[in-house]
Design a protein around this motif. Structure first.
Motif, PDB file in Angstrom:
ATOM      1  N   PHE A  85       3.004   1.432  -3.490  1.00 26.33           N
ATOM      2  CA  PHE A  85       2.161   1.669  -4.658  1.00 26.33           C
ATOM      3  C   PHE A  85       1.194   2.842  -4.478  1.00 26.33           C
ATOM      4  O   PHE A  85       0.380   3.099  -5.351  1.00 26.33           O
ATOM      5  N   SER A  86       1.285   3.551  -3.353  1.00 17.94           N
ATOM      6  CA  SER A  86       0.370   4.671  -3.153  1.00 17.94           C
ATOM      7  C   SER A  86       0.662   5.759  -4.181  1.00 17.94           C
ATOM      8  O   SER A  86       1.817   5.965  -4.560  1.00 17.94           O
ATOM      9  N   PRO A  87      -0.360   6.471  -4.641  1.00 22.39           N
ATOM     10  CA  PRO A  87      -0.142   7.519  -5.645  1.00 22.39           C
ATOM     11  C   PRO A  87       0.874   8.566  -5.201  1.00 22.39           C
ATOM     12  O   PRO A  87       1.692   9.015  -6.009  1.00 22.39           O
ATOM     13  N   ASP A  88       0.860   8.946  -3.931  1.00 21.64           N
ATOM     14  CA  ASP A  88       1.815   9.946  -3.441  1.00 21.64           C
ATOM     15  C   ASP A  88       3.244   9.440  -3.541  1.00 21.64           C
ATOM     16  O   ASP A  88       4.149  10.165  -3.925  1.00 21.64           O
ATOM     17  N   GLU A  89       3.459   8.192  -3.192  1.00 23.53           N
ATOM     18  CA  GLU A  89       4.799   7.601  -3.232  1.00 23.53           C
ATOM     19  C   GLU A  89       5.281   7.469  -4.676  1.00 23.53           C
ATOM     20  O   GLU A  89       6.428   7.761  -4.980  1.00 23.53           O
ATOM     21  N   VAL A  90       4.401   7.042  -5.548  1.00 18.98           N
ATOM     22  CA  VAL A  90       4.772   6.867  -6.948  1.00 18.98           C
ATOM     23  C   VAL A  90       5.156   8.208  -7.567  1.00 18.98           C
ATOM     24  O   VAL A  90       6.144   8.317  -8.279  1.00 18.98           O
ATOM     25  N   VAL A  91       4.395   9.260  -7.272  1.00 18.21           N
ATOM     26  CA  VAL A  91       4.704  10.579  -7.811  1.00 18.21           C
ATOM     27  C   VAL A  91       6.024  11.092  -7.240  1.00 18.21           C
ATOM     28  O   VAL A  91       6.870  11.598  -7.962  1.00 18.21           O
ATOM     29  N   ARG A  92       6.228  10.914  -5.944  1.00 15.80           N
ATOM     30  CA  ARG A  92       7.443  11.413  -5.297  1.00 15.80           C
ATOM     31  C   ARG A  92       8.685  10.715  -5.838  1.00 15.80           C
ATOM     32  O   ARG A  92       9.730  11.325  -6.005  1.00 15.80           O
ATOM     33  N   ASN A  93       8.586   9.440  -6.129  1.00 14.23           N
ATOM     34  CA  ASN A  93       9.752   8.680  -6.566  1.00 14.23           C
ATOM     35  C   ASN A  93       9.697   8.295  -8.035  1.00 14.23           C
ATOM     36  O   ASN A  93      10.412   7.403  -8.462  1.00 14.23           O
TER      37      ASN A  93
ATOM     38  N   GLU B 109       0.830  -1.210   0.000  1.00 21.69           N
ATOM     39  CA  GLU B 109       0.000   0.000   0.000  1.00 21.69           C
ATOM     40  C   GLU B 109       0.866   1.262   0.000  1.00 21.69           C
ATOM     41  O   GLU B 109       0.572   2.215  -0.706  1.00 21.69           O
ATOM     42  N   VAL B 110       1.939   1.256   0.774  1.00 23.06           N
ATOM     43  CA  VAL B 110       2.811   2.427   0.842  1.00 23.06           C
ATOM     44  C   VAL B 110       3.573   2.612  -0.468  1.00 23.06           C
ATOM     45  O   VAL B 110       3.598   3.701  -1.043  1.00 23.06           O
TER      46      VAL B 110
END
Length: 129
Positions: A96-104, A93-94
């Motif tokens: 693949f979260s949209p925020d994580e994907v965008v940040r990295n 969940e962490v």
């Protein structure tokens, strides 16, 4: 040469005859294929409970290369938590979260257009253009 944006290369391919031997479109992996890719890329990882199913569901529309990167991040997260090689549903969940994907994200935005200008030296007498 590889790309996920074949349409953006069409003009370049036509203009550079002889530079590209084959244009091969590989479709994005379906659910079954994504599951097999995640298992292959994460062969040393143990997916706890529904973690693998969650990764498959959250990766819909991703390329094989992006899946490989996400599995690498799952492995890193399990190492940082000190539970390697165990991957939990929370890890999925962490990562693949949209925020994580965008940040990295290592993927460039679709709206971004890169243009490279190559200036040839007027003195070049090689006959190449």
């Amino acid at each position: 040469m590889t790309t996920n944006r074949v349409n953006s290369l069409e003009g370049a391919l036509a203009a550079r005859a002889g530079r590209v031997d084959v244009v091969l479109e590989i479709p994005l992996p379906d659910d079954d294929c994504r599951e097999r890719l995640i298992e292959r890329y994460g062969h040393a990882l143990n997916f706890q409970g529904e973690a693998l199913a969650e990764a498959v569901a959250r990766s819909k529309g991703d390329s094989a290369a992006h899946l490989k990167e996400m599995v690498r991040r799952l492995a890193q997260r399990s190492i940082l938590r000190g539970v390697s090689p165990l991957v939990s549903r929370e890890d999925v969940e962490v990562v693949f979260s949209p925020d994580e994907v965008v940040r990295n994200s290592f993927k460039r935005q679709e709206e971004t257009v890169r243009r490279h200008v190559i200036e040839q030296d007027d003195e070049d007498d090689s006959g190449c253009r």
